[in-house]
Scaffold this motif. Structure first.
Motif, PDB file in Angstrom:
ATOM      1  N   ASP A 249       0.831  -1.201   0.000  1.00 25.68           N
ATOM      2  CA  ASP A 249       0.000   0.000   0.000  1.00 25.68           C
ATOM      3  C   ASP A 249       0.869   1.256   0.000  1.00 25.68           C
ATOM      4  OD1 ASP A 249      -2.296   1.497   0.070  1.00 25.68           O
ATOM      5  OD2 ASP A 249      -2.458   1.462   2.247  1.00 25.68           O
ATOM      6  N   LYS A 250       0.504   2.197  -0.869  1.00 24.37           N
ATOM      7  CA  LYS A 250       1.153   3.510  -0.954  1.00 24.37           C
ATOM      8  C   LYS A 250       2.621   3.450  -1.387  1.00 24.37           C
ATOM      9  CE  LYS A 250      -1.874   5.543   2.562  1.00 24.37           C
ATOM     10  NZ  LYS A 250      -1.956   6.224   3.868  1.00 24.37           N
ATOM     11  N   SER A 251       2.992   2.358  -2.060  1.00 25.64           N
ATOM     12  CA  SER A 251       4.382   2.293  -2.522  1.00 25.64           C
ATOM     13  C   SER A 251       4.491   2.467  -4.028  1.00 25.64           C
ATOM     14  CB  SER A 251       5.012   0.942  -2.126  1.00 25.64           C
ATOM     15  OG  SER A 251       4.503  -0.114  -2.922  1.00 25.64           O
ATOM     16  N   TYR A 252       3.395   2.826  -4.690  1.00 28.49           N
ATOM     17  CA  TYR A 252       3.422   3.019  -6.138  1.00 28.49           C
ATOM     18  C   TYR A 252       3.661   4.497  -6.444  1.00 28.49           C
ATOM     19  CZ  TYR A 252       1.971   2.841 -11.036  1.00 28.49           C
ATOM     20  OH  TYR A 252       1.934   2.932 -12.411  1.00 28.49           O
ATOM     21  N   PRO A 253       4.814   4.852  -7.018  1.00 28.14           N
ATOM     22  CA  PRO A 253       5.189   6.269  -7.141  1.00 28.14           C
ATOM     23  C   PRO A 253       4.718   6.956  -8.418  1.00 28.14           C
ATOM     24  CG  PRO A 253       7.027   4.912  -7.809  1.00 28.14           C
ATOM     25  CD  PRO A 253       5.920   3.961  -7.417  1.00 28.14           C
ATOM     26  N   TYR A 254       4.071   6.225  -9.317  1.00 31.47           N
ATOM     27  CA  TYR A 254       3.666   6.810 -10.592  1.00 31.47           C
ATOM     28  C   TYR A 254       2.176   7.147 -10.573  1.00 31.47           C
ATOM     29  CZ  TYR A 254       8.041   4.490 -11.839  1.00 31.47           C
ATOM     30  OH  TYR A 254       9.348   4.063 -11.867  1.00 31.47           O
ATOM     31  N   ALA A 255       1.740   7.903 -11.575  1.00 29.34           N
ATOM     32  CA  ALA A 255       0.313   8.219 -11.691  1.00 29.34           C
ATOM     33  C   ALA A 255      -0.462   6.944 -11.976  1.00 29.34           C
ATOM     34  CB  ALA A 255       0.103   9.235 -12.813  1.00 29.34           C
ATOM     35  N   THR A 256      -1.572   6.776 -11.285  1.00 25.48           N
ATOM     36  CA  THR A 256      -2.347   5.544 -11.436  1.00 25.48           C
ATOM     37  C   THR A 256      -3.344   5.606 -12.582  1.00 25.48           C
ATOM     38  OG1 THR A 256      -3.963   6.344  -9.812  1.00 25.48           O
ATOM     39  CG2 THR A 256      -2.139   4.984  -8.990  1.00 25.48           C
ATOM     40  N   ASP A 257      -3.499   6.787 -13.220  1.00 29.17           N
ATOM     41  CA  ASP A 257      -4.464   6.913 -14.307  1.00 29.17           C
ATOM     42  C   ASP A 257      -3.787   7.048 -15.667  1.00 29.17           C
ATOM     43  OD1 ASP A 257      -3.371   9.382 -13.841  1.00 29.17           O
ATOM     44  OD2 ASP A 257      -5.259  10.491 -14.024  1.00 29.17           O
ATOM     45  N   GLU A 258      -2.536   6.666 -15.771  1.00 30.51           N
ATOM     46  CA  GLU A 258      -1.841   6.673 -17.048  1.00 30.51           C
ATOM     47  C   GLU A 258      -0.846   5.526 -17.078  1.00 30.51           C
ATOM     48  OE1 GLU A 258       0.076  10.489 -17.179  1.00 30.51           O
ATOM     49  OE2 GLU A 258       1.771   9.849 -15.956  1.00 30.51           O
ATOM     50  N   MET A 259      -0.532   5.071 -18.272  1.00 31.95           N
ATOM     51  CA  MET A 259       0.483   4.023 -18.375  1.00 31.95           C
ATOM     52  C   MET A 259       1.824   4.688 -18.694  1.00 31.95           C
ATOM     53  SD  MET A 259       1.753   3.346 -21.667  1.00 31.95           S
ATOM     54  CE  MET A 259       2.269   1.700 -21.294  1.00 31.95           C
ATOM     55  N   LEU A 260       2.860   4.083 -18.185  1.00 39.83           N
ATOM     56  CA  LEU A 260       4.212   4.618 -18.381  1.00 39.83           C
ATOM     57  C   LEU A 260       4.863   3.858 -19.522  1.00 39.83           C
ATOM     58  CD1 LEU A 260       6.490   6.477 -17.501  1.00 39.83           C
ATOM     59  CD2 LEU A 260       7.156   4.763 -15.800  1.00 39.83           C
ATOM     60  N   VAL A 288       5.408   0.412 -17.546  1.00 41.77           N
ATOM     61  CA  VAL A 288       4.537   0.180 -16.388  1.00 41.77           C
ATOM     62  C   VAL A 288       3.071   0.298 -16.777  1.00 41.77           C
ATOM     63  CG1 VAL A 288       3.967   0.859 -14.031  1.00 41.77           C
ATOM     64  CG2 VAL A 288       6.299   1.183 -14.890  1.00 41.77           C
ATOM     65  N   MET A 289       2.269  -0.667 -16.335  1.00 44.83           N
ATOM     66  CA  MET A 289       0.817  -0.625 -16.499  1.00 44.83           C
ATOM     67  C   MET A 289       0.141  -0.795 -15.141  1.00 44.83           C
ATOM     68  SD  MET A 289       0.019  -2.974 -19.821  1.00 44.83           S
ATOM     69  CE  MET A 289       0.021  -2.312 -21.485  1.00 44.83           C
ATOM     70  N   PRO A 290      -0.492   0.244 -14.611  1.00 36.96           N
ATOM     71  CA  PRO A 290      -1.315   0.057 -13.399  1.00 36.96           C
ATOM     72  C   PRO A 290      -2.615  -0.625 -13.795  1.00 36.96           C
ATOM     73  CG  PRO A 290      -1.404   2.343 -14.132  1.00 36.96           C
ATOM     74  CD  PRO A 290      -0.428   1.646 -15.033  1.00 36.96           C
ATOM     75  N   LEU A 291      -2.975  -1.702 -13.098  1.00 42.41           N
ATOM     76  CA  LEU A 291      -4.052  -2.581 -13.568  1.00 42.41           C
ATOM     77  C   LEU A 291      -5.277  -2.618 -12.667  1.00 42.41           C
ATOM     78  CD1 LEU A 291      -1.802  -5.600 -14.662  1.00 42.41           C
ATOM     79  CD2 LEU A 291      -2.720  -3.778 -16.105  1.00 42.41           C
ATOM     80  N   ASP A 292      -5.369  -1.742 -11.684  1.00 42.63           N
ATOM     81  CA  ASP A 292      -6.502  -1.856 -10.759  1.00 42.63           C
ATOM     82  C   ASP A 292      -7.298  -0.556 -10.652  1.00 42.63           C
ATOM     83  OD1 ASP A 292      -4.591  -0.428  -9.453  1.00 42.63           O
ATOM     84  OD2 ASP A 292      -4.396  -1.778  -7.750  1.00 42.63           O
ATOM     85  N   ASP A 293      -7.371   0.175 -11.752  1.00 40.43           N
ATOM     86  CA  ASP A 293      -8.254   1.344 -11.835  1.00 40.43           C
ATOM     87  C   ASP A 293      -8.026   2.362 -10.725  1.00 40.43           C
ATOM     88  OD1 ASP A 293      -9.550   0.222 -14.106  1.00 40.43           O
ATOM     89  OD2 ASP A 293     -10.774  -1.027 -12.780  1.00 40.43           O
ATOM     90  N   GLY A 294      -6.776   2.707 -10.513  1.00 40.18           N
ATOM     91  CA  GLY A 294      -6.474   3.800  -9.601  1.00 40.18           C
ATOM     92  C   GLY A 294      -6.009   3.422  -8.219  1.00 40.18           C
ATOM     93  N   GLU A 295      -6.034   2.144  -7.859  1.00 39.17           N
ATOM     94  CA  GLU A 295      -5.596   1.733  -6.531  1.00 39.17           C
ATOM     95  C   GLU A 295      -4.071   1.730  -6.405  1.00 39.17           C
ATOM     96  OE1 GLU A 295      -7.499   1.169  -3.885  1.00 39.17           O
ATOM     97  OE2 GLU A 295      -9.252   1.732  -5.072  1.00 39.17           O
ATOM     98  N   GLY A 296      -3.383   1.406  -7.487  1.00 40.17           N
ATOM     99  CA  GLY A 296      -1.926   1.372  -7.433  1.00 40.17           C
ATOM    100  C   GLY A 296      -1.370   0.188  -6.685  1.00 40.17           C
ATOM    101  N   ARG A 297      -2.126  -0.895  -6.647  1.00 36.99           N
ATOM    102  CA  ARG A 297      -1.648  -2.097  -5.944  1.00 36.99           C
ATOM    103  C   ARG A 297      -1.316  -3.242  -6.909  1.00 36.99           C
ATOM    104  NH1 ARG A 297      -3.039  -2.943  -0.755  1.00 36.99           N
ATOM    105  NH2 ARG A 297      -1.394  -4.510  -0.903  1.00 36.99           N
ATOM    106  N   LEU A 298      -2.100  -3.351  -7.984  1.00 39.27           N
ATOM    107  CA  LEU A 298      -1.864  -4.397  -8.984  1.00 39.27           C
ATOM    108  C   LEU A 298      -1.206  -3.741 -10.194  1.00 39.27           C
ATOM    109  CD1 LEU A 298      -2.219  -7.334  -9.963  1.00 39.27           C
ATOM    110  CD2 LEU A 298      -4.461  -6.649 -10.873  1.00 39.27           C
ATOM    111  N   VAL A 299       0.030  -4.168 -10.499  1.00 37.38           N
ATOM    112  CA  VAL A 299       0.819  -3.446 -11.497  1.00 37.38           C
ATOM    113  C   VAL A 299       1.615  -4.439 -12.349  1.00 37.38           C
ATOM    114  CG1 VAL A 299       2.434  -1.546 -11.879  1.00 37.38           C
ATOM    115  CG2 VAL A 299       1.147  -1.656  -9.732  1.00 37.38           C
ATOM    116  N   PHE A 300       1.773  -4.082 -13.615  1.00 33.42           N
ATOM    117  CA  PHE A 300       2.689  -4.804 -14.486  1.00 33.42           C
ATOM    118  C   PHE A 300       3.918  -3.930 -14.698  1.00 33.42           C
ATOM    119  CE2 PHE A 300       4.508  -5.795 -18.637  1.00 33.42           C
ATOM    120  CZ  PHE A 300       4.652  -7.170 -18.559  1.00 33.42           C
ATOM    121  N   PHE A 301       5.092  -4.439 -14.286  1.00 33.62           N
ATOM    122  CA  PHE A 301       6.370  -3.752 -14.495  1.00 33.62           C
ATOM    123  C   PHE A 301       7.196  -4.547 -15.498  1.00 33.62           C
ATOM    124  CE2 PHE A 301       5.399  -2.731  -9.964  1.00 33.62           C
ATOM    125  CZ  PHE A 301       5.403  -1.344 -10.026  1.00 33.62           C
ATOM    126  N   GLU A 302       7.891  -3.835 -16.366  1.00 31.79           N
ATOM    127  CA  GLU A 302       8.759  -4.550 -17.300  1.00 31.79           C
ATOM    128  C   GLU A 302      10.003  -3.724 -17.600  1.00 31.79           C
ATOM    129  OE1 GLU A 302       7.784  -7.713 -20.502  1.00 31.79           O
ATOM    130  OE2 GLU A 302       7.192  -5.761 -21.263  1.00 31.79           O
TER     131      GLU A 302
END
Length: 510
Positions: A249-260, A288-302
């Motif tokens: 929780d709260k460890s995602y440093p990027y915007a949750t409404d855009e893909m990086l 980076v793809m945030p995958l949980d509609d703004g929660e920032g908990r489920l993420v795809f990193f590559e």
């Protein structure tokens, strides 16, 4: 990143295509378990009476005088390229057999692409996630470039179902769970014989079957079991290591409404002089793809190496990814999925004088500078199906038909377009991190239409390519200008010059 395919990096299209979940892109395919799709297990005798036709194909004698089922087209491979082509052929009334080794499994790759590439194909509903914009860190300072172009992650389950349904609805397309073992291109002038192992409920008891096609299409991707390529430069490789994970929780440093799309910062590599120098010499970026509609908990990193020759090692990419996550304070609680992506990019063209026609990765349709392919393959599938149908109307032998199809799929205009992108891929493979940042900093300063056309394998006309090149040249640093001019003189030469001269192929349409 399928940079500049699959969720994986891509620069922009999420590579595409076409990515592999294991680093087996260049190995011969292995044989997985062989459960039959649907219905109760058949007896051994029943399996040997198995017929793969849903229509009533004609019968032609094989060299051994055994009757076999014949089709207008046999497509080997049931990925996005193979299934979309089979559906396009079926809509045009051709009898089609599509044989796929992994028919009972989801497509193994995660595909990402720009949403505006799926909308014209009526496939924008086959996405699992959409973002209104993308972002990139491509400057020497921490500035973020905002890319106001919607991006999407393909729902590979939904898209595969869509194309299987389209094949089914045609009533003249048969999709079978089978492995193509051998092709016979010499026994008949009219047909190519394909030896299949139809996979049954008993993995130790595949059913050997032979079918014949007036045209045979290899859509198996980069394995190149049935297609010959010309001699030439070795391809570059896009390599990526990714994880789909749950973070604390709260460890995602990027915007949750855009893909990086790409993060080329390398501050995480400064703890070691050796690692830091390596990050300069062999640049990689984070996707980076945030995958949980703004929660920032489920993420795809590559972590992605855009293009290199030889390919960057997966262990090195993995180490860089976890070092980057730790530096940014991202705590991974659990890894749900792990992805290895290896995409050959550029290199020589297929031999256009062979009987087996190719489509998708097997036809070198991957973007040589970005790794993207899926959207382009889906778009070209309808064109390729129309070409095949038209050329089959001529009463000629299988070799002549295949040669005409090849010449239209890879006409002069498309070859010149590929030469331009090939130069870009080879250039990107040789520059260091500083030069890479300066190039992309100028790249994303271009009008959106220009950089979008580059990433999406457009820039169809020579004047468009020339305008794009001059636009980057005018906006970039002297270092990039010098290296571009040097490479143009030493490596690009005549093919690059012809690709931007105002000479177009009147038959070329993208």
């Amino acid at each position: 990143m399928a940079f500049l395919s699959s969720t994986a990096p891509a620069l922009l299209q999420h590579r595409h295509p076409l990515r592999l979940r294991r680093p087996t892109a260049l190995r011969a395919p292995h044989r997985p378990p062989r459960p039959v799709l649907g219905g109760p297990p058949a007896s051994s005798a029943a399996r040997r009476r198995f017929t793969m036709v849903t229509t009533t194909p004609s019968k032609q004698p094989t060299p051994s005088s055994t009757a076999v089922s014949t089709y207008d087209v046999v497509v080997i491979g049931g990925g996005p390229a193979g299934l979309s082509l089979a559906a396009g052929l079926g809509v045009r009334g051709l009898t089609v057999l599509c044989a796929d080794l992994t028919l009972n499994k989801p497509w193994p790759n995660n595909y990402g692409t720009w949403l505006d590439e799926l909308e014209p194909l009526a496939l924008d509903d086959c996405t699992s996630h959409q973002w209104p914009r993308a972002a990139a860190y491509v400057h020497s300072d921490p500035r973020k470039s905002t890319l106001n172009r919607p991006y999407a992650r393909v729902d590979r389950h939904a898209m595969k179902r869509r194309f299987l349904q389209r094949c089914h609805d045609c009533h003249n397309v048969t999709v079978v769970h089978a492995a193509a073992e051998l092709l016979d291109t010499t026994s008949s002038h009219q047909y190519t014989y394909v030896s299949l192992n139809v996979l049954s409920s008993d993995p130790s008891d595949p059913v050997p079957t032979t079918v014949a096609g007036s045209v045979v299409v290899d859509a198996t991707g980069h394995n190149l079991r049935f297609v010959k390529f010309r001699q030439g430069k070795a391809p570059g490789f896009q390599a990526a290591y990714g994880i789909e994970c749950v973070v604390s929780d709260k460890s995602y440093p990027y915007a949750t409404d855009e893909m990086l799309l790409m993060d080329f910062r390398n501050d995480h590599m400064r703890d070691s002089p050796t690692d830091f120098q390596q990050s300069l010499d062999q640049p990689t970026f984070l996707y980076v793809m945030p995958l949980d509609d703004g929660e920032g908990r489920l993420v795809f990193f590559e972590e992605t190496s855009l293009v290199a020759s030889p390919a960057m090692d997966f262990d090195q990419l993995k180490a860089r990814l976890y070092k980057r996550l730790a530096y940014n304070g991202i705590e991974v609680e659990s890894v749900l999925d792990e992805e290895f992506c290896l995409i050959p990019m550029g290199g020589p063209m297929p031999d256009l004088r062979q009987r087996v026609v190719a489509f998708g990765g097997a036809a070198a349709l991957v973007h040589p500078a970005t790794g993207y392919m899926i959207a382009r393959a889906l778009k070209l599938a309808d064109d390729a199906a129309e070409i095949i149908m038209q050329e089959m109307r001529h009463d000629t032998d299988a070799d002549s038909t295949a040669h005409r199809i090849w010449d239209r799929i890879w006409n002069q205009g498309r070859q010149r377009q590929r030469d331009f992108f090939n130069f870009g891929g080879e250039y990107l493979a040789t520059i260091d991190l500083h030069t890479t940042r300066e190039f992309f900093s100028a790249f994303f300063q271009l009008p959106t239409r220009q950089w979008a056309d580059f990433l999406s394998f457009r820039l169809v006309q020579p004047i468009q390519r020339l305008t794009f090149g001059l636009g980057v040249f005018a906006r970039t640093s002297n270092r990039v200008r010098f290296t571009l001019m040097w490479d143009a003189l030493v490596k690009g030469r005549l093919p690059l010059l012809l690709s931007v001269l105002p000479i177009s192929d009147p038959n070329y349409e993208e």
